[in-house]
Design a protein around this motif. Structure first.
Motif, PDB file in Angstrom:
ATOM      1  N   SER A  44      59.112  49.637  48.675  1.00  0.00           N
ATOM      2  CA  SER A  44      58.532  49.359  47.369  1.00  0.00           C
ATOM      3  C   SER A  44      58.311  47.866  47.173  1.00  0.00           C
ATOM      4  O   SER A  44      59.133  47.043  47.569  1.00  0.00           O
ATOM      5  N   LYS A  45      57.190  47.547  46.555  1.00  0.00           N
ATOM      6  CA  LYS A  45      56.911  46.161  46.217  1.00  0.00           C
ATOM      7  C   LYS A  45      57.731  45.743  45.002  1.00  0.00           C
ATOM      8  O   LYS A  45      58.018  46.549  44.116  1.00  0.00           O
ATOM      9  N   TYR A  46      58.081  44.491  44.980  1.00  0.00           N
ATOM     10  CA  TYR A  46      58.761  43.883  43.841  1.00  0.00           C
ATOM     11  C   TYR A  46      57.695  43.231  42.976  1.00  0.00           C
ATOM     12  O   TYR A  46      56.897  42.436  43.459  1.00  0.00           O
ATOM     13  N   ARG A  47      57.667  43.581  41.694  1.00  0.00           N
ATOM     14  CA  ARG A  47      56.599  43.113  40.809  1.00  0.00           C
ATOM     15  C   ARG A  47      57.173  42.459  39.559  1.00  0.00           C
ATOM     16  O   ARG A  47      58.154  42.939  38.998  1.00  0.00           O
ATOM     17  N   LYS A  48      56.519  41.375  39.139  1.00  0.00           N
ATOM     18  CA  LYS A  48      56.865  40.718  37.883  1.00  0.00           C
ATOM     19  C   LYS A  48      55.588  40.523  37.068  1.00  0.00           C
ATOM     20  O   LYS A  48      54.508  40.242  37.630  1.00  0.00           O
ATOM     21  N   THR A  49      55.723  40.659  35.753  1.00  0.00           N
ATOM     22  CA  THR A  49      54.562  40.598  34.864  1.00  0.00           C
ATOM     23  C   THR A  49      54.885  39.739  33.655  1.00  0.00           C
ATOM     24  O   THR A  49      56.007  39.759  33.146  1.00  0.00           O
ATOM     25  N   ILE A  50      53.893  39.011  33.208  1.00  0.00           N
ATOM     26  CA  ILE A  50      54.049  38.153  32.037  1.00  0.00           C
ATOM     27  C   ILE A  50      52.764  38.175  31.228  1.00  0.00           C
ATOM     28  O   ILE A  50      51.664  38.194  31.791  1.00  0.00           O
ATOM     29  N   THR A  51      52.879  38.225  29.899  1.00  0.00           N
ATOM     30  CA  THR A  51      51.740  38.073  29.008  1.00  0.00           C
ATOM     31  C   THR A  51      51.848  36.716  28.326  1.00  0.00           C
ATOM     32  O   THR A  51      52.857  36.418  27.678  1.00  0.00           O
ATOM     33  N   ILE A  52      50.817  35.895  28.491  1.00  0.00           N
ATOM     34  CA  ILE A  52      50.834  34.516  28.001  1.00  0.00           C
ATOM     35  C   ILE A  52      49.781  34.342  26.914  1.00  0.00           C
ATOM     36  O   ILE A  52      48.644  34.801  27.064  1.00  0.00           O
ATOM     37  N   ASN A  53      50.153  33.689  25.842  1.00  0.00           N
ATOM     38  CA  ASN A  53      49.189  33.347  24.795  1.00  0.00           C
ATOM     39  C   ASN A  53      48.393  32.127  25.255  1.00  0.00           C
ATOM     40  O   ASN A  53      48.732  30.984  24.957  1.00  0.00           O
ATOM     41  N   SER A  54      47.331  32.412  25.999  1.00  0.00           N
ATOM     42  CA  SER A  54      46.541  31.336  26.592  1.00  0.00           C
ATOM     43  C   SER A  54      45.230  31.923  27.066  1.00  0.00           C
ATOM     44  O   SER A  54      45.053  33.145  27.113  1.00  0.00           O
ATOM     45  N   SER A  55      44.308  31.049  27.428  1.00  0.00           N
ATOM     46  CA  SER A  55      43.073  31.501  28.066  1.00  0.00           C
ATOM     47  C   SER A  55      43.267  31.493  29.578  1.00  0.00           C
ATOM     48  O   SER A  55      44.126  30.775  30.105  1.00  0.00           O
ATOM     49  N   GLU A  56      42.461  32.286  30.292  1.00  0.00           N
ATOM     50  CA  GLU A  56      42.514  32.270  31.753  1.00  0.00           C
ATOM     51  C   GLU A  56      42.173  30.890  32.293  1.00  0.00           C
ATOM     52  O   GLU A  56      42.762  30.439  33.283  1.00  0.00           O
ATOM     53  N   ASN A  57      41.228  30.229  31.659  1.00  0.00           N
ATOM     54  CA  ASN A  57      40.780  28.921  32.134  1.00  0.00           C
ATOM     55  C   ASN A  57      41.945  27.929  32.232  1.00  0.00           C
ATOM     56  O   ASN A  57      42.024  27.143  33.181  1.00  0.00           O
ATOM     57  N   ASP A  58      42.852  27.978  31.278  1.00  0.00           N
ATOM     58  CA  ASP A  58      43.992  27.058  31.291  1.00  0.00           C
ATOM     59  C   ASP A  58      44.964  27.341  32.435  1.00  0.00           C
ATOM     60  O   ASP A  58      45.762  26.474  32.800  1.00  0.00           O
ATOM     61  N   LEU A  59      44.890  28.554  32.985  1.00  0.00           N
ATOM     62  CA  LEU A  59      45.853  28.972  34.008  1.00  0.00           C
ATOM     63  C   LEU A  59      45.304  28.885  35.429  1.00  0.00           C
ATOM     64  O   LEU A  59      46.021  29.183  36.385  1.00  0.00           O
ATOM     65  N   ILE A  60      44.053  28.497  35.575  1.00  0.00           N
ATOM     66  CA  ILE A  60      43.422  28.543  36.900  1.00  0.00           C
ATOM     67  C   ILE A  60      44.140  27.661  37.912  1.00  0.00           C
ATOM     68  O   ILE A  60      44.362  28.060  39.068  1.00  0.00           O
ATOM     69  N   ASP A  61      44.522  26.464  37.538  1.00  0.00           N
ATOM     70  CA  ASP A  61      45.229  25.583  38.485  1.00  0.00           C
ATOM     71  C   ASP A  61      46.535  26.217  38.955  1.00  0.00           C
ATOM     72  O   ASP A  61      46.911  26.086  40.131  1.00  0.00           O
ATOM     73  N   SER A  62      47.230  26.890  38.062  1.00  0.00           N
ATOM     74  CA  SER A  62      48.464  27.597  38.450  1.00  0.00           C
ATOM     75  C   SER A  62      48.142  28.763  39.379  1.00  0.00           C
ATOM     76  O   SER A  62      48.844  29.000  40.376  1.00  0.00           O
TER      77      SER A  62
END
Length: 254
Positions: free
Chosen positions: A173-191
């Protein structure tokens, strides 16, 4: 590190594409794969076109880690091309009457096995059989990874289970982590660019009123590696004071 296996489904049926029938194969196979810890690489719904079928088979064969489930086209009517095309793709065109498959057809249909039904036992060389619980006309498979079943779900579904239980019962089984962020995708692209390609990564944006949210999901077989790269998004939230929740807030509860 477990070997990566890429599962493909090929659903052959002009009647699905022209709306005369609805497909039931993808959802069934996908559920069975997920229950065992596997995932689809790709799925194709295609016409009963020999050249197209051959091109798809060759594409899948070119992936050395491929496992294919094919549905439809193994009957005895003139529009059933799968057996012959499978031989072209996987056994250099070599075919033979499979004696066990032939005997099953004769036992089931007696004199009516001839002249046509018996031809469903003419299979690519060295084929192995899958049991048909409805009428005993076998499905077949090659190289323990290319599986060919009828277009009828009542016949094919038990063959899928037989094949998976025998040869691909359970993945790590794969190990999975999920997060919901109050942000736009554009702000997260570098990450996002810092995530290795071999990890499963997805970004799903959502706009609610004037508020933008992004659900980030990261998965892999190495827990420490997933935790390490997932922390990138936590650090982003802390640095830029973004609110977040450690779940997919849009996921429907079962």
């Amino acid at each position: 590190m477990n070997k990566k296996i890429n599962f493909y489904s090929v659903i052959i049926g002009t009647e699905i594409l022209n709306g005369r029938r609805k497909d039931a194969h993808f959802s069934f196979l996908n559920k069975e794969l997920l229950n065992r810890g596997w995932e689809h690489k790709a799925s194709f719904i295609i016409e009963d076109d020999p050249e197209l079928i051959l091109n798809i088979f060759n594409l899948i064969k070119s992936d050395e880690n491929s496992v294919m489930f094919c549905f439809g086209g193994i009957g005895a009517t003139p529009d059933d091309f799968t057996r012959v095309v499978a031989a072209k793709a996987f056994t250099n065109g070599n075919m033979e009457f499979h004696e066990d498959a032939k005997q099953r057809i004769i036992e089931e249909f007696k004199k009516e096995a001839y002249p046509h039904r018996v031809n469903m036992a003419y299979l690519p060389l060295d084929a192995k059989l899958l049991k048909n619980i409805v009428n005993n006309v076998a499905g077949f498979y090659l190289e323990d990874r290319f599986f060919f079943t009828p277009g009828f779900p009542s016949m094919s579904q038990s063959m899928v289970i037989e094949a998976l239980d025998k040869l691909y019962p359970k993945n790590i089984s794969k190990y999975r982590k999920t997060i919901t962020i109050n942000s736009s995708e554009n702000d997260l692209i570098d990450s996002m660019k810092r995530i290795p390609h071999h990890l499963d990564f997805s970004s799903l944006p959502k706009i609610i009123g004037n508020e933008r949210k992004v659900v980030i999901s990261l998965a892999g077989y190495d827990k420490d590696e997933v935790d390490f790269y997932f922390q990138i998004f936590i650090d982003f939230c802390l640095e830029f004071k973004k609110e977040y929740e450690l779940k997919d807030i849009f996921e429907k509860s079962s």
